[in-house]
Design a protein around this motif. Structure first.
Motif, PDB file in Angstrom:
ATOM      1  N   ILE A 188     -34.242   1.696  36.951  1.00 31.07           N
ATOM      2  CA  ILE A 188     -32.732   1.635  37.019  1.00 31.07           C
ATOM      3  C   ILE A 188     -32.364   0.135  37.499  1.00 31.07           C
ATOM      4  O   ILE A 188     -31.557  -0.553  37.018  1.00 31.07           O
ATOM      5  CB  ILE A 188     -31.944   2.742  37.621  1.00 31.07           C
ATOM      6  CG1 ILE A 188     -32.175   4.025  36.717  1.00 31.07           C
ATOM      7  CG2 ILE A 188     -30.855   2.447  38.154  1.00 31.07           C
ATOM      8  CD1 ILE A 188     -31.751   5.141  37.711  1.00 31.07           C
ATOM      9  N   ARG A 239     -27.456  -7.948  36.364  1.00 29.33           N
ATOM     10  CA  ARG A 239     -26.221  -7.394  35.453  1.00 29.33           C
ATOM     11  C   ARG A 239     -25.004  -7.385  36.278  1.00 29.33           C
ATOM     12  O   ARG A 239     -23.956  -7.758  35.951  1.00 29.33           O
ATOM     13  CB  ARG A 239     -26.377  -6.680  34.552  1.00 29.33           C
ATOM     14  CG  ARG A 239     -27.439  -6.938  33.260  1.00 29.33           C
ATOM     15  CD  ARG A 239     -27.842  -6.004  32.563  1.00 29.33           C
ATOM     16  NE  ARG A 239     -26.717  -5.129  32.096  1.00 29.33           N
ATOM     17  CZ  ARG A 239     -27.119  -4.015  31.430  1.00 29.33           C
ATOM     18  NH1 ARG A 239     -28.256  -3.771  31.005  1.00 29.33           N
ATOM     19  NH2 ARG A 239     -26.055  -3.208  30.995  1.00 29.33           N
ATOM     20  N   ILE A 240     -25.225  -6.645  37.255  1.00 23.42           N
ATOM     21  CA  ILE A 240     -24.018  -6.099  38.094  1.00 23.42           C
ATOM     22  C   ILE A 240     -24.371  -6.069  39.634  1.00 23.42           C
ATOM     23  O   ILE A 240     -25.647  -6.582  40.002  1.00 23.42           O
ATOM     24  CB  ILE A 240     -23.646  -4.655  37.729  1.00 23.42           C
ATOM     25  CG1 ILE A 240     -24.768  -3.666  38.301  1.00 23.42           C
ATOM     26  CG2 ILE A 240     -23.162  -4.599  36.276  1.00 23.42           C
ATOM     27  CD1 ILE A 240     -24.394  -2.050  38.230  1.00 23.42           C
ATOM     28  N   GLU A 246     -18.106   0.146  36.284  1.00 28.99           N
ATOM     29  CA  GLU A 246     -17.849  -1.276  35.993  1.00 28.99           C
ATOM     30  C   GLU A 246     -16.273  -1.220  35.383  1.00 28.99           C
ATOM     31  O   GLU A 246     -15.388  -2.243  35.759  1.00 28.99           O
ATOM     32  CB  GLU A 246     -18.815  -1.690  34.962  1.00 28.99           C
ATOM     33  CG  GLU A 246     -20.078  -2.229  35.746  1.00 28.99           C
ATOM     34  CD  GLU A 246     -19.928  -3.200  36.915  1.00 28.99           C
ATOM     35  OE1 GLU A 246     -19.774  -4.416  36.829  1.00 28.99           O
ATOM     36  OE2 GLU A 246     -20.133  -2.827  37.954  1.00 28.99           O
ATOM     37  N   VAL A 282     -22.795   3.652  34.443  1.00 27.32           N
ATOM     38  CA  VAL A 282     -22.870   2.311  35.082  1.00 27.32           C
ATOM     39  C   VAL A 282     -21.559   1.720  34.328  1.00 27.32           C
ATOM     40  O   VAL A 282     -20.770   1.104  35.004  1.00 27.32           O
ATOM     41  CB  VAL A 282     -24.035   1.596  34.801  1.00 27.32           C
ATOM     42  CG1 VAL A 282     -23.643   0.094  34.976  1.00 27.32           C
ATOM     43  CG2 VAL A 282     -24.956   1.993  35.780  1.00 27.32           C
ATOM     44  N   ASP A 283     -21.541   1.805  33.126  1.00 27.30           N
ATOM     45  CA  ASP A 283     -20.571   1.394  32.320  1.00 27.30           C
ATOM     46  C   ASP A 283     -19.113   1.815  32.666  1.00 27.30           C
ATOM     47  O   ASP A 283     -18.223   1.047  32.619  1.00 27.30           O
ATOM     48  CB  ASP A 283     -20.667   1.633  30.817  1.00 27.30           C
ATOM     49  CG  ASP A 283     -19.628   1.263  29.963  1.00 27.30           C
ATOM     50  OD1 ASP A 283     -19.583  -0.111  29.622  1.00 27.30           O
ATOM     51  OD2 ASP A 283     -18.776   1.882  29.529  1.00 27.30           O
ATOM     52  N   ASP A 327     -26.665   4.969  31.860  1.00 29.20           N
ATOM     53  CA  ASP A 327     -26.069   3.918  31.314  1.00 29.20           C
ATOM     54  C   ASP A 327     -24.504   4.054  30.989  1.00 29.20           C
ATOM     55  O   ASP A 327     -23.903   3.009  31.398  1.00 29.20           O
ATOM     56  CB  ASP A 327     -26.516   3.472  29.678  1.00 29.20           C
ATOM     57  CG  ASP A 327     -27.806   2.970  29.587  1.00 29.20           C
ATOM     58  OD1 ASP A 327     -28.319   2.149  30.944  1.00 29.20           O
ATOM     59  OD2 ASP A 327     -28.571   3.157  28.827  1.00 29.20           O
ATOM     60  N   LYS A 329     -33.255  -2.743  35.453  1.00 28.30           N
ATOM     61  CA  LYS A 329     -32.257  -2.966  34.341  1.00 28.30           C
ATOM     62  C   LYS A 329     -30.880  -3.668  34.689  1.00 28.30           C
ATOM     63  O   LYS A 329     -30.331  -4.391  33.952  1.00 28.30           O
ATOM     64  CB  LYS A 329     -31.795  -1.373  33.821  1.00 28.30           C
ATOM     65  CG  LYS A 329     -31.142  -1.542  32.096  1.00 28.30           C
ATOM     66  CD  LYS A 329     -31.013  -0.043  31.627  1.00 28.30           C
ATOM     67  CE  LYS A 329     -30.357  -0.416  30.357  1.00 28.30           C
ATOM     68  NZ  LYS A 329     -30.472   0.595  29.679  1.00 28.30           N
ATOM     69  N   TYR A 330     -30.408  -3.113  35.901  1.00 30.25           N
ATOM     70  CA  TYR A 330     -29.205  -3.532  36.262  1.00 30.25           C
ATOM     71  C   TYR A 330     -28.918  -4.537  37.215  1.00 30.25           C
ATOM     72  O   TYR A 330     -27.884  -5.141  37.610  1.00 30.25           O
ATOM     73  CB  TYR A 330     -28.257  -2.475  36.781  1.00 30.25           C
ATOM     74  CG  TYR A 330     -28.010  -1.132  35.496  1.00 30.25           C
ATOM     75  CD1 TYR A 330     -27.262  -1.662  34.410  1.00 30.25           C
ATOM     76  CD2 TYR A 330     -28.699  -0.147  35.841  1.00 30.25           C
ATOM     77  CE1 TYR A 330     -27.357  -0.678  33.439  1.00 30.25           C
ATOM     78  CE2 TYR A 330     -28.668   0.812  34.766  1.00 30.25           C
ATOM     79  CZ  TYR A 330     -27.785   0.673  33.644  1.00 30.25           C
ATOM     80  OH  TYR A 330     -27.656   1.422  32.862  1.00 30.25           O
ATOM     81  N   GLN A 331     -29.978  -5.027  37.990  1.00 32.81           N
ATOM     82  CA  GLN A 331     -29.885  -5.846  39.170  1.00 32.81           C
ATOM     83  C   GLN A 331     -29.517  -7.195  38.880  1.00 32.81           C
ATOM     84  O   GLN A 331     -28.706  -7.750  39.622  1.00 32.81           O
ATOM     85  CB  GLN A 331     -31.478  -6.041  39.895  1.00 32.81           C
ATOM     86  CG  GLN A 331     -31.454  -6.721  41.242  1.00 32.81           C
ATOM     87  CD  GLN A 331     -32.716  -6.864  41.635  1.00 32.81           C
ATOM     88  OE1 GLN A 331     -33.795  -6.554  41.167  1.00 32.81           O
ATOM     89  NE2 GLN A 331     -32.975  -7.591  42.831  1.00 32.81           N
ATOM     90  N   THR A 334     -25.437  -4.430  42.454  1.00 31.92           N
ATOM     91  CA  THR A 334     -26.124  -3.219  42.575  1.00 31.92           C
ATOM     92  C   THR A 334     -27.055  -3.275  43.978  1.00 31.92           C
ATOM     93  O   THR A 334     -27.605  -4.409  43.983  1.00 31.92           O
ATOM     94  CB  THR A 334     -26.554  -2.645  41.517  1.00 31.92           C
ATOM     95  OG1 THR A 334     -27.125  -1.438  41.556  1.00 31.92           O
ATOM     96  CG2 THR A 334     -27.726  -3.422  40.837  1.00 31.92           C
TER      97      THR A 334
END
Length: 541
Positions: free
Chosen positions: A245, A252-253, A224, A220-221, A217, A248-250, A255
């Protein structure tokens, strides 16, 4: 350090003997290079001749890495000229040997960022130091828990991140100064490494659970915050973490996980190519995936979603899949199922002999699949008996032994054609030469993720897409499957690696267009082809 020496030691700026006399005067290089000025063509010819003098794959790779570490432009100029020859050397399968010998052959960090799971407070400083002021647009990160077919290799796995980024540049044209390989050193459960006095990573068993995901986490933060225009590509994470992973992020960012999505795309593209050749419908097929780990489940999910896109009822689509792992056919009550496996399991009541479906042959006899895809890393698992049984119930059986490296492949292409009287439609996970059978030269498609991920990632970056979603990924698979000529005798189900740059551009434009059509592209980006061309880097001085 003097200005001239700084330039010669910077692989992004160094031209070696190709600096002109005017450049040498301007940049403080006078007296630091031999007098004769060479062109990039002359440099490439000399280097390639030296490359050809090497016999072992690992020695060829070592030479290429020396060029890579000193002159990126020359390296990629060479790789573009010899991409079919270099691909297996800079990446799979020779990279497996390179990873295993990483400690012994370590010379330079190759501009990678090495992150220590024991010090999450240092992540930002470590990323800044490795980026060194560069405009980073693409990051390939690995924790090396699940490398290729060789497992957990700790910090040695950084070679995977470096190699993936090489392919991105060679195939799609991302500027090598805009990429950053990242190694997350979360420890290793490889006892050989823990016992090796030369191992360069943390000498501790892998960190798992809450502490591990908190580190991810934070990573990734920081990515970004530091590199807001970047694509974050996850590579060779373990079975228990990769899907978590991505989920969780697909959304949101921006990736991508190559082991899940890339493998799924290339398998779907190969199956669609097979359907083009056989003139059959995807919706008429029955699928068996042998190996239900990260790659196998990524393939099942991608094929399932395509069936639904083609109009099949979701419940009926799931009934077309049979997952076979080390326990045999996976049932809904099989112990230890992962969340990705559960939707595709079967009920024991479907079979009179459910208790006997513990090996591949018994399952093939029971379900009569028409498409069999292997990601099991079980060498020789597609035996003659299994293949002949499959072929007895399929007019054009689709058989993809995708495990790599070579020693882990489920079958050889020549055997598959022999055992099916030339009827099999084959793709392999490793390079395979032309197979002559029955007076026909069969071209064997390589289901290499390198055929797809460079174009996918580059297209998303060129469009400045907010996310990389399933619609964009499916568009990429269709773009790739439509390249081969299905009416050519012995046609391959996938295009050849030597055309990698051409079809990577085609895939990139398709993905960028999908982002534009969905309203996910960056402000003012309306022309996919123009966006791709503007971002494309060329290896020239």
């Amino acid at each position: 350090m003097r200005k001239g020496m700084q330039i010669l030691n910077d692989p992004f700026k160094n031209k070696g003997t190709a600096f002109t006399m005017a450049e040498r005067r301007e940049l403080g290089l006078l007296g630091l290079l031999p007098t004769h000025v060479r062109t990039i063509e002359e440099q490439a010819a000399e280097t390639y001749a030296l490359y050809q003098s090497k016999t072992a794959g690992i020695e060829k790779r070592h030479l290429l890495m020396e060029i890579f570490n000193t002159n990126r432009t020359l390296f990629f100029y060479l790789m573009k000229q010899h991409i079919t020859e270099f691909m297996p050397v800079v990446y799979d399968p020779v990279i497996a040997e390179s990873i295993e010998q990483y400690d012994e052959r370590y010379l330079r960090p190759q501009d990678a960022a090495y992150l220590d799971v024991n010090h999450p407070e240092d992540i930002e400083e470590e990323l800044r130091a490795a980026a060194d002021g560069r405009d980073i647009r693409l990051i390939v990160v690995t924790d090396a828990e699940g490398i290729l077919g060789i497992g957990d290799w700790g910090v040695n796995g950084v070679d995977i991140s470096v190699g993936k980024l090489m392919v991105y540049t060679a195939a799609a044209g991302i500027d090598p100064a805009q990429v950053l390989p990242v190694s997350i050193d979360a420890g290793t459960d490889n006892q050989q490494l823990l016992d090796d006095p030369n191992y360069l990573g943390n000498r501790q068993h892998r960190i798992h659970g809450e502490r591990y995901f908190a580190f991810i986490d934070r990573f990734v933060d920081r990515v970004e915050a530091l590199f807001p225009k970047s694509l974050l590509h996850f590579e060779d994470f373990g079975r228990g973490t990769a899907a978590k992973i991505l989920d969780k992020y697909q959304e949101r960012i921006l990736t991508f996980n190559d082991d899940i999505q890339g493998t799924g795309i290339i398998a779907l593209a190969g199956v669609l190519g097979a359907m083009n050749i056989s003139k059959e419908k995807l919706t008429d097929q029955t699928f068996l995936t042998f190996g239900a780990g990260t790659a196998g489940m990524g393939i099942a999910k991608m094929l399932y979603e395509e069936l639904v896109r083609q109009g099949m009822d979701p419940a009926e689509a799931k009934r077309r899949f049979y997952l076979v792992d080390k326990q045999g056919l996976l049932f809904e009550d099989t112990p230890g199922l992962t969340p990705k496996q559960q939707p595709f399991t079967r009920r024991r009541a479907e079979f009179a002999n459910a208790g006997q479906l513990t090996d591949l042959l018994s399952v093939v006899k029971a379900v009569h699949p028409t498409v069999m895809i292997g990601t099991s890393t079980q060498p020789g698992a597609f035996t003659e008996e299994v293949v002949r049984e499959l072929a007895a119930h399929a007019k054009r059986p689709v058989i993809f032994p995708l495990s790599n490296p070579t020693k882990l492949a489920e079958a050889k292409a020549a055997d598959l054609l022999k055992w099916t009287d030339g009827r099999a439609l084959v793709a392999t996970g490793i390079p395979a030469g032309t197979v002559n059978y029955g007076d026909v030269d069969y071209q064997i498609g390589q289901a290499n993720n390198a055929l797809i991920y460079p174009g996918v990632g580059f297209g998303a970056l060129a469009a400045q897409a907010k996310v990389l979603n399933d619609e964009m990924i499916a568009a990429a698979a269709h773009a790739l499957s439509g390249i081969v000529d299905p009416d050519q005798p012995g046609a391959a189900v996938l295009p050849p690696v030597e055309k990698l740059a051409d079809f990577s551009k085609r895939v990139a434009i398709t993905v960028a267009q999908s982002a534009i059509d969905q309203g996910l592209a960056g402000k003012g980006i309306t022309d996919a082809q123009q966006a791709v061309e503007q971002m494309t880097w060329e290896a020239k001085y």
